[in-house]
Design a protein around this motif. Sequence first.
Motif, PDB file in Angstrom:
ATOM      1  N   SER A 127      39.328  34.201  57.200  1.00 25.29           N
ATOM      2  CA  SER A 127      40.446  33.551  56.501  1.00 25.29           C
ATOM      3  C   SER A 127      41.722  33.721  57.306  1.00 25.29           C
ATOM      4  CB  SER A 127      40.666  34.176  55.111  1.00 25.29           C
ATOM      5  OG  SER A 127      39.571  33.951  54.280  1.00 25.29           O
ATOM      6  N   PRO A 128      42.511  32.659  57.424  1.00 20.49           N
ATOM      7  CA  PRO A 128      43.808  32.816  58.103  1.00 20.49           C
ATOM      8  C   PRO A 128      44.671  33.847  57.385  1.00 20.49           C
ATOM      9  CG  PRO A 128      43.246  30.498  57.816  1.00 20.49           C
ATOM     10  CD  PRO A 128      42.248  31.289  57.022  1.00 20.49           C
ATOM     11  N   ARG A 129      45.163  34.811  58.118  1.00 18.59           N
ATOM     12  CA  ARG A 129      45.951  35.890  57.518  1.00 18.59           C
ATOM     13  C   ARG A 129      47.301  35.412  56.998  1.00 18.59           C
ATOM     14  NH1 ARG A 129      42.388  38.421  55.679  1.00 18.59           N
ATOM     15  NH2 ARG A 129      40.813  39.125  57.102  1.00 18.59           N
ATOM     16  N   ASP A 130      47.787  34.267  57.506  1.00 14.68           N
ATOM     17  CA  ASP A 130      49.086  33.793  57.030  1.00 14.68           C
ATOM     18  C   ASP A 130      49.026  33.210  55.621  1.00 14.68           C
ATOM     19  OD1 ASP A 130      47.629  31.646  58.037  1.00 14.68           O
ATOM     20  OD2 ASP A 130      49.379  30.626  58.866  1.00 14.68           O
ATOM     21  N   PHE A 131      47.834  33.070  55.042  1.00 13.62           N
ATOM     22  CA  PHE A 131      47.701  32.665  53.637  1.00 13.62           C
ATOM     23  C   PHE A 131      48.251  33.750  52.707  1.00 13.62           C
ATOM     24  CE2 PHE A 131      43.505  30.004  54.030  1.00 13.62           C
ATOM     25  CZ  PHE A 131      44.211  28.963  54.602  1.00 13.62           C
ATOM     26  N   TYR A 132      47.938  34.990  53.027  1.00 13.01           N
ATOM     27  CA  TYR A 132      48.035  36.089  52.070  1.00 13.01           C
ATOM     28  C   TYR A 132      49.304  36.921  52.225  1.00 13.01           C
ATOM     29  CZ  TYR A 132      43.098  34.930  51.811  1.00 13.01           C
ATOM     30  OH  TYR A 132      41.916  34.254  51.666  1.00 13.01           O
ATOM     31  N   LEU A 133      49.861  37.296  51.088  1.00 14.91           N
ATOM     32  CA  LEU A 133      50.980  38.225  51.047  1.00 14.91           C
ATOM     33  C   LEU A 133      50.444  39.559  50.529  1.00 14.91           C
ATOM     34  CD1 LEU A 133      53.619  35.840  49.461  1.00 14.91           C
ATOM     35  CD2 LEU A 133      53.378  36.461  51.878  1.00 14.91           C
ATOM     36  N   GLY A 134      49.658  40.213  51.343  1.00 11.36           N
ATOM     37  CA  GLY A 134      49.032  41.467  50.955  1.00 11.36           C
ATOM     38  C   GLY A 134      47.593  41.277  50.534  1.00 11.36           C
ATOM     39  N   PRO A 135      46.919  42.389  50.259  1.00 10.94           N
ATOM     40  CA  PRO A 135      45.503  42.341  49.882  1.00 10.94           C
ATOM     41  C   PRO A 135      45.330  41.816  48.457  1.00 10.94           C
ATOM     42  CG  PRO A 135      46.313  44.582  49.736  1.00 10.94           C
ATOM     43  CD  PRO A 135      47.435  43.760  50.314  1.00 10.94           C
ATOM     44  N   PRO A 136      44.124  41.321  48.133  1.00 10.70           N
ATOM     45  CA  PRO A 136      43.875  40.893  46.759  1.00 10.70           C
ATOM     46  C   PRO A 136      43.878  42.094  45.809  1.00 10.70           C
ATOM     47  CG  PRO A 136      41.848  40.845  48.008  1.00 10.70           C
ATOM     48  CD  PRO A 136      42.946  41.177  48.975  1.00 10.70           C
ATOM     49  N   GLN A 137      44.132  41.800  44.550  1.00 10.54           N
ATOM     50  CA  GLN A 137      44.113  42.837  43.515  1.00 10.54           C
ATOM     51  C   GLN A 137      42.906  42.577  42.615  1.00 10.54           C
ATOM     52  OE1 GLN A 137      47.624  42.973  41.080  1.00 10.54           O
ATOM     53  NE2 GLN A 137      46.723  44.425  39.671  1.00 10.54           N
ATOM     54  N   LEU A 138      41.956  43.493  42.633  1.00 10.10           N
ATOM     55  CA  LEU A 138      40.757  43.364  41.814  1.00 10.10           C
ATOM     56  C   LEU A 138      41.045  43.813  40.388  1.00 10.10           C
ATOM     57  CD1 LEU A 138      37.685  42.804  41.601  1.00 10.10           C
ATOM     58  CD2 LEU A 138      37.337  45.217  42.214  1.00 10.10           C
ATOM     59  N   GLU A 139      40.624  42.985  39.430  1.00  9.35           N
ATOM     60  CA  GLU A 139      40.750  43.307  38.010  1.00  9.35           C
ATOM     61  C   GLU A 139      39.399  43.069  37.352  1.00  9.35           C
ATOM     62  OE1 GLU A 139      43.908  40.593  36.986  1.00  9.35           O
ATOM     63  OE2 GLU A 139      45.424  42.098  37.418  1.00  9.35           O
ATOM     64  N   LEU A 140      38.929  44.036  36.577  1.00 10.64           N
ATOM     65  CA  LEU A 140      37.622  43.971  35.932  1.00 10.64           C
ATOM     66  C   LEU A 140      37.797  44.014  34.419  1.00 10.64           C
ATOM     67  CD1 LEU A 140      35.821  46.488  38.277  1.00 10.64           C
ATOM     68  CD2 LEU A 140      35.810  43.994  38.438  1.00 10.64           C
ATOM     69  N   PHE A 141      37.006  43.202  33.713  1.00 10.95           N
ATOM     70  CA  PHE A 141      37.135  43.091  32.263  1.00 10.95           C
ATOM     71  C   PHE A 141      35.758  43.064  31.613  1.00 10.95           C
ATOM     72  CE2 PHE A 141      40.701  40.941  34.203  1.00 10.95           C
ATOM     73  CZ  PHE A 141      41.792  41.399  33.472  1.00 10.95           C
ATOM     74  N   GLU A 142      35.643  43.744  30.503  1.00  9.01           N
ATOM     75  CA  GLU A 142      34.463  43.663  29.647  1.00  9.01           C
ATOM     76  C   GLU A 142      34.840  42.799  28.453  1.00  9.01           C
ATOM     77  OE1 GLU A 142      31.624  46.479  26.860  1.00  9.01           O
ATOM     78  OE2 GLU A 142      33.131  47.396  28.142  1.00  9.01           O
ATOM     79  N   ALA A 143      34.028  41.802  28.146  1.00  6.13           N
ATOM     80  CA  ALA A 143      34.284  40.959  26.978  1.00  6.13           C
ATOM     81  C   ALA A 143      34.052  41.796  25.717  1.00  6.13           C
ATOM     82  CB  ALA A 143      33.384  39.742  26.979  1.00  6.13           C
ATOM     83  N   VAL A 144      34.996  41.770  24.802  1.00  9.28           N
ATOM     84  CA  VAL A 144      34.879  42.537  23.563  1.00  9.28           C
ATOM     85  C   VAL A 144      34.754  41.641  22.341  1.00  9.28           C
ATOM     86  CG1 VAL A 144      35.972  44.610  24.475  1.00  9.28           C
ATOM     87  CG2 VAL A 144      37.371  42.853  23.388  1.00  9.28           C
ATOM     88  N   LEU A 145      35.081  40.378  22.456  1.00 10.21           N
ATOM     89  CA  LEU A 145      34.918  39.410  21.366  1.00 10.21           C
ATOM     90  C   LEU A 145      34.219  38.180  21.882  1.00 10.21           C
ATOM     91  CD1 LEU A 145      38.382  39.489  19.552  1.00 10.21           C
ATOM     92  CD2 LEU A 145      36.253  40.519  18.801  1.00 10.21           C
TER      93      LEU A 145
END
Length: 101
Positions: free
Chosen positions: A83-101
Amino acid sequence: MFLAMNRFRIAPGQEEAFVPHWRKRNSYLSEVPGFVSFNLLRGDTTAERTLFASHTVWESEQAFAAWTQSDAFRKAHMAAGQSPRDFYLGPPQLELFEAVL
């Protein structure tokens, strides 16, 4: 159900190149048991960045964890380094979710 999201801060002016780049990627997700769906989401834009998120849905947290240890994961992420590095402003932020409803 379990959801995994990687949030990306994309540099202004790079949005129109970022989306086709992701469209061309081979994620190998369809090879993985427990994978349900994928979406690339576009969020708000500020003067500093445009927010995007890769959004995957899994049958369970265990299915997601197995994906992260799989050959499909390794193959998909080998190409991520191209991936071209000029796309990104820092690393991605991983977020994980468990469905509760």
